[in-house]
Enzyme design. Structure first.
Site, PDB file in Angstrom:
ATOM      1  N   ARG A 172      57.235  22.622 101.458  1.00  0.00           N
ATOM      2  CA  ARG A 172      57.625  21.225 101.220  1.00  0.00           C
ATOM      3  C   ARG A 172      59.081  21.204 100.788  1.00  0.00           C
ATOM      4  NH1 ARG A 172      55.121  18.990  96.417  1.00  0.00           N
ATOM      5  NH2 ARG A 172      57.205  19.159  95.515  1.00  0.00           N
ATOM      6  N   GLU A 190      65.131  20.969  96.523  1.00  0.00           N
ATOM      7  CA  GLU A 190      64.685  22.367  96.617  1.00  0.00           C
ATOM      8  C   GLU A 190      63.710  22.499  97.783  1.00  0.00           C
ATOM      9  OE1 GLU A 190      61.999  24.023  93.847  1.00  0.00           O
ATOM     10  OE2 GLU A 190      60.828  22.200  93.621  1.00  0.00           O
ATOM     11  N   ASN A 235      60.150  24.262  98.580  1.00  0.00           N
ATOM     12  CA  ASN A 235      58.998  24.960  97.984  1.00  0.00           C
ATOM     13  C   ASN A 235      58.300  25.789  99.046  1.00  0.00           C
ATOM     14  OD1 ASN A 235      58.786  23.498  95.219  1.00  0.00           O
ATOM     15  ND2 ASN A 235      59.001  21.846  96.705  1.00  0.00           N
ATOM     16  N   SER A 293      52.527  21.257  96.306  1.00  0.00           N
ATOM     17  CA  SER A 293      51.417  20.454  95.772  1.00  0.00           C
ATOM     18  C   SER A 293      51.260  19.092  96.453  1.00  0.00           C
ATOM     19  CB  SER A 293      51.620  20.249  94.278  1.00  0.00           C
ATOM     20  OG  SER A 293      52.873  19.664  94.090  1.00  0.00           O
ATOM     21  N   LYS A 305      65.459  29.324  93.821  1.00  0.00           N
ATOM     22  CA  LYS A 305      66.664  28.478  93.709  1.00  0.00           C
ATOM     23  C   LYS A 305      67.941  29.295  93.937  1.00  0.00           C
ATOM     24  CE  LYS A 305      64.308  24.985  91.055  1.00  0.00           C
ATOM     25  NZ  LYS A 305      62.922  25.427  91.253  1.00  0.00           N
ATOM     26  N   LYS A 315      69.871  25.008  86.676  1.00  0.00           N
ATOM     27  CA  LYS A 315      68.492  25.367  87.034  1.00  0.00           C
ATOM     28  C   LYS A 315      68.216  26.856  86.853  1.00  0.00           C
ATOM     29  CE  LYS A 315      67.735  21.787  90.510  1.00  0.00           C
ATOM     30  NZ  LYS A 315      67.167  21.518  91.835  1.00  0.00           N
ATOM     31  N   GLU A 341      59.677  27.395  88.758  1.00  0.00           N
ATOM     32  CA  GLU A 341      59.045  26.337  89.556  1.00  0.00           C
ATOM     33  C   GLU A 341      58.096  25.555  88.658  1.00  0.00           C
ATOM     34  OE1 GLU A 341      59.704  25.924  92.809  1.00  0.00           O
ATOM     35  OE2 GLU A 341      61.026  27.653  92.804  1.00  0.00           O
ATOM     36  N   GLY A 342      57.757  24.372  89.115  1.00  0.00           N
ATOM     37  CA  GLY A 342      56.687  23.634  88.429  1.00  0.00           C
ATOM     38  C   GLY A 342      57.151  22.513  87.528  1.00  0.00           C
ATOM     39  N   ARG A 368      57.502  10.826  95.553  1.00  0.00           N
ATOM     40  CA  ARG A 368      57.256  10.760  94.109  1.00  0.00           C
ATOM     41  C   ARG A 368      58.275   9.818  93.492  1.00  0.00           C
ATOM     42  NH1 ARG A 368      57.505  16.851  92.521  1.00  0.00           N
ATOM     43  NH2 ARG A 368      59.030  16.762  94.202  1.00  0.00           N
TER      44      ARG A 368
HETATM   45  P1  ADP Z   1      60.951  22.527  90.157  1.00  0.00           P
HETATM   46  O1  ADP Z   1      60.856  23.745  90.965  1.00  0.00           O
HETATM   47  O2  ADP Z   1      60.702  22.719  88.750  1.00  0.00           O
HETATM   48  O3  ADP Z   1      60.192  21.410  90.765  1.00  0.00           O
HETATM   49  P2  ADP Z   1      63.290  21.116  91.036  1.00  0.00           P
HETATM   50  O4  ADP Z   1      64.524  21.721  91.497  1.00  0.00           O
HETATM   51  O5  ADP Z   1      62.443  20.499  92.057  1.00  0.00           O
HETATM   52  O6  ADP Z   1      62.491  22.176  90.212  1.00  0.00           O
HETATM   53  O7  ADP Z   1      63.636  20.038  89.939  1.00  0.00           O
HETATM   54  C1  ADP Z   1      62.667  19.289  89.265  1.00  0.00           C
HETATM   55  C2  ADP Z   1      63.018  17.835  89.268  1.00  0.00           C
HETATM   56  O8  ADP Z   1      64.279  17.625  88.677  1.00  0.00           O
HETATM   57  C3  ADP Z   1      63.097  17.255  90.651  1.00  0.00           C
HETATM   58  O9  ADP Z   1      61.856  16.843  91.108  1.00  0.00           O
HETATM   59  C4  ADP Z   1      64.070  16.121  90.439  1.00  0.00           C
HETATM   60  O10 ADP Z   1      63.401  14.982  89.956  1.00  0.00           O
HETATM   61  C5  ADP Z   1      64.994  16.641  89.362  1.00  0.00           C
HETATM   62  N1  ADP Z   1      66.180  17.242  89.970  1.00  0.00           N
HETATM   63  C6  ADP Z   1      66.304  18.502  90.391  1.00  0.00           C
HETATM   64  N2  ADP Z   1      67.515  18.729  90.910  1.00  0.00           N
HETATM   65  C7  ADP Z   1      68.188  17.567  90.821  1.00  0.00           C
HETATM   66  C8  ADP Z   1      69.503  17.157  91.167  1.00  0.00           C
HETATM   67  N3  ADP Z   1      70.370  17.992  91.717  1.00  0.00           N
HETATM   68  N4  ADP Z   1      69.861  15.870  90.937  1.00  0.00           N
HETATM   69  C9  ADP Z   1      68.993  15.024  90.375  1.00  0.00           C
HETATM   70  N5  ADP Z   1      67.754  15.352  90.000  1.00  0.00           N
HETATM   71  C10 ADP Z   1      67.338  16.631  90.203  1.00  0.00           C
HETATM   72 MG    MG Z   2      60.442  20.667  92.578  1.00  0.00          MG
END
Ligand code: ADP
Ligand code: MG
Length: 738
Positions: free
Chosen positions: A193, A209, A211, A216, A323, A377, A381-382, A464
């Site tokens: 995803r 990102e 996945n 999920s 990442k 970051k 994950e999660g 979401r």
């Molecule tokens: P995880 O693997 O924990 O899901 P993500 O990279 O998806 O990590 O980040 C989690 C959440 O943080 C995302 O679903 C988003 O809402 C927010 N987020 C992540 N990166 C960004 C970004 N560059 N700009 C704005 N919001 C972000």
């Molecule tokens: Mg994520």
């Protein structure tokens, strides 16, 4: 319990659920959720739809397209009705999750369930960006596959992180063991995803990102799309929205299909597999350090990796989705290592937001100065692991101060700011209006057997939505709700709360800095020409006045004797003359300009005419071409030939029919000629009188009157009909003829 509901009739289902609602309402903890500012489902037995239809004001407001994007403007009665129906639908269709408040939740099937947190209506999303996300999904699949095969790249790219991040280090160890074993994954299965946010300022769809493990919500996301379609259909008259604009979502079906295809492959190849053998291992866990509380979990992971089962994901796929690898791939010329097609590379690169390693000192410096523009970051994950805002500055300063290598555990990412829109969110039976941002996840399935790619494509989506003030976005983590998308042609910034905020900001800035005047459109040639002509006419008027003045002075000069008085008049006349010259010059210049403009206008008209002529010619040409298509020269030739043949046949027929039957064969030709001569001699005799043969002389005019035997008209009474003895017109004799 839900299975039981399904076999009952619709009415019964609703009654049962109403009962549930009623019972829930009595519970103190449920009442606790009711805040004055929120719209609660509890106690809101839906008013009838008919009653809503009668409300003309509501209907008028709801029929506008605006109501799609501004659910806050929807009539509260209608909102309550929709909320109620949404919850009924969720319960009936299994759009449910474990209720954290229930102790038995997750222990016994069907116990302690609550509807999934949802947005009441779908979120508008530009169709072009939706298509872009779908189009790039198979390319990302291919990219993950190629990266997973480059063991050296994975190990090297993560080597610094390995030193400081124990979790990544353990994953890399398993990966290294597979390299040592020369383990090849021939059947590779990816259920991915890719998450995106639509950056408002740049209008770019940017990847958050990718996945590759435990993507999920494929099941619940399908149900939310279904729910929204169903609500839009049910309340179509009120909302005026087209349910078909919510794209079909079959993520769960596609995932299941990929898994079942794998099963078939294994069954046919592994005939001697006993019941204990595992064909596919799907990791719903294993992406977070907490999933490995002891060494046995790590051993299990290693064992699975060493087995011949198909892993979803394999350790290499897992690492390819970290990442750090996302950031490495965003570096210049990295994509080119894995993809050949330039278009594909461009499409993938277009989705990349700014991504930096922490050894990029200038970016770190900037992030310390402007932390709000970055997200920091770790390799986790999660949800709930990222660092935002001022914490970015603090974390970076700490790393700088301590001078440790821990910085390798993180990456820096450009913060994306999506459009803020109004929405109604429902969580645990309580709904509230809020301003939200959304994140689109596009599922993709990849299944490959050696060189044969069996499946590769976009497979549904997950939207979401979270309150705009929240940094994180996990649904399970409690930050976001499940949503679907409503495809629009316009960009979302054209509507919704964010727009009004922007308008407000602009108005404020105008007050501070003053407003820039709107640009006037350039004048047309006609406007310019008539303006100049008018000016020319004004100057002409002035010249006429001066002429009149000059004429007066002329008279005065004539009348006065030479001397100072005459000189004074002459001086005035000279001044007027000078003025006149000047005006004449101006007039000529203005008329010249008009002339030039007229010339240009004429040329422009000429071009317009030429254009029209051209297009008329073109269309005539096309028409002719079209007509010519139906007319074939060969056909005409054939037709002509056919006609000639027909004429020949016809002549033959005529000839044949005209043949005499009884002409005796023994006629003496000489005898006939003699007879002809005698005939001619007779005719010569007849024509002697006037030189014209009798048979050529005109017929004599028939004497009609004589024929009718009418009485001749009496002299002097021409046209007067004869009268009988009674004074009536006499009956002509002729009329008595039978
Ligand atoms: P995880 O693997 O924990 O899901 P993500 O990279 O998806 O990590 O980040 C989690 C959440 O943080 C995302 O679903 C988003 O809402 C927010 N987020 C992540 N990166 C960004 C970004 N560059 N700009 C704005 N919001 C972000
Ligand atoms: Mg994520």
């Amino acid at each position: 319990m839900l299975i039981q509901f399904r076999v009952l009739g619709v009415k019964e289902k609703i009654c049962i659920l109403k009962g549930c609602q009623e019972r829930r309402r009595d519970r103190p903890e449920f009442q606790h959720h009711r805040k004055p500012s929120t719209v609660s489902m509890a106690g809101n037995a839906p008013s009838s739809v008919a009653a809503l239809k009668c409300s003309a004001g509501v209907k008028e407001e709801l029929e506008t397209q605006k109501s799609i994007f501004d659910p806050h403007g929807v009539d509260p009665n209608l909102v309550r009705k929709m909320e109620y129906d949404a919850l009924v639908w969720s319960s009936l269709h299994g759009l449910v999750v474990g209720d954290r408040a229930s102790q038995m939740s997750g222990r016994l099937p069907g116990v302690g369930l609550v509807h999934a947190p949802i947005s009441l209506l779908p979120m508008s999303f530009p169709e072009s960006h939706w298509k872009q996300a779908c189009e790039v999904a198979p390319i990302f699949n291919e990219l993950v596959d190629r990266v997973s095969l480059d063991a050296k790249f994975l190990q090297e790219a993560l080597s610094r992180t390995k030193k400081v991040d124990v979790f990544t280090s353990r994953l890399l160890d398993i990966h290294a063991k597979m390299i040592d074993m020369d383990k090849k994954e021939e059947i590779r299965l990816g259920l991915h995803r890719s998450d995106y946010m639509l950056d408002e300022q740049t209008n770019l769809l940017l990847q958050i990102e990718l996945n590759t493990i435990s993507s999920s919500f494929p099941g619940l996301s399908c149900l939310v799309s279904e729910l929204h379609r169903s609500l839009l259909h049910q309340f179509k008259q009120h909302l005026g929205l087209d349910p078909e604009r919510v794209p079909e979502n079959n993520a769960v079906g596609q995932f299941a299909e990929a898994l079942s295809v794998v099963m078939v492959v294994v069954q046919t190849e592994e005939r001697n597999m006993d019941g204990e053998a595992v064909a596919v291992v799907y990791f719903r866990a294993g992406y977070a350090p907490t999933d490995y509380p002891s060494e046995s979990e790590w051993s299990a992971r290693l064992l699975i990796e060493q087995s011949c089962a198909i892993k979803c994901p394999s350790i290499a796929y897992h690492l390819a989705g970290t990442k750090k690898i996302q950031q490495e791939l965003a570096k210049p010329n990295q994509l080119e290592r894995f993809l050949e097609n330039k278009d594909d590379i461009a499409k993938v690169r277009k989705c990349f937001a700014g991504l930096w390693s922490l050894d990029d000192s200038s970016t770190v410096k900037d992030a310390i100065q402007r932390p709000g523009l970055y997200v920091m970051k770790p390799q986790r994950e999660g949800g709930g692991n990222n660092i935002y805002g001022d914490d970015v500055r603090l974390a970076l300063q700490r790393l700088e101060k301590e001078g440790v290598e821990e910085d390798a555990a993180y990456i820096l990412m450009q913060r994306i700011f999506p459009t803020i829109s109004p929405a109604i969110l429902i969580r645990e039976g309580v709904s509230h209006k809020d301003h939200v941002i959304s994140e689109l996840g596009v599922y993709a399935v990849y299944l490959r057997n050696k060189t044969n790619v069996i499946m590769n494509g976009q497979s549904g989506y997950l939207m979401r939505t979270k309150v705009s003030s929240s940094n994180e976005g996990g649904v399970a983590a409690g930050f976001a709700v499940l949503d679907s998308i409503y495809l629009i042609y316009r960009e979302p910034k054209d509507c919704g709360g964010r727009r009004s905020e922007l308008i407000w900001c602009k108005a404020k800035m105008k007050r501070v800095f003053g407003a820039k005047k709107d640009k006037e459109p350039p004048p047309s040639i006609e406007d310019a020409s008539s303006r100049i002509t008018k000016r020319g006419d004004n100057v002409e008027e002035k010249i006429k006045k001066l002429d009149a003045e000059l004429a007066r002075y002329k008279e005065q000069i004539k009348k006065t004797r030479p001397g100072p008085a005459q000189e004074a008049v002459k001086a005035r006349a000279m001044r007027v003359l000078k003025q006149k010259r000047m005006y004449e010059g101006q007039r000529d210049m203005l008329y010249n300009q008009t002339f030039n403009l007229d010339q240009v206008a004429f040329a422009a008209e000429g071009i317009k005419d030429a254009q029209q002529t051209m297009s008329a010619l073109k269309s005539a040409n096309n028409e002719l071409k079209g007509m010519m298509k139906t007319v074939k020269i060969q056909d005409i030739d054939n037709l002509q030939d056919e006609m000639l043949d027909l004429m020949d046949v016809s002549n033959e027929i005529q000839e044949s029919l005209g043949r005499s039957y009884n002409v005796p064969d023994d006629i003496d030709e000489d005898e006939l000629l003699g007879e002809l001569d005698a005939l001619e001699a007779d005719m010569g005799f007849e024509t002697e009188g006037d030189g014209v043969p009798a048979y050529l002389q005109p017929d004599k005019e028939p004497d009609v009157e004589a024929e009718l035997n009418l009485p001749s008209a009496p002299a002097g009474r021409a046209n007067v009909q004869a009268e009988d003895e009674l004074g009536l017109p006499a009956v002509p004799r002729a009329s008595l003829r039978g």
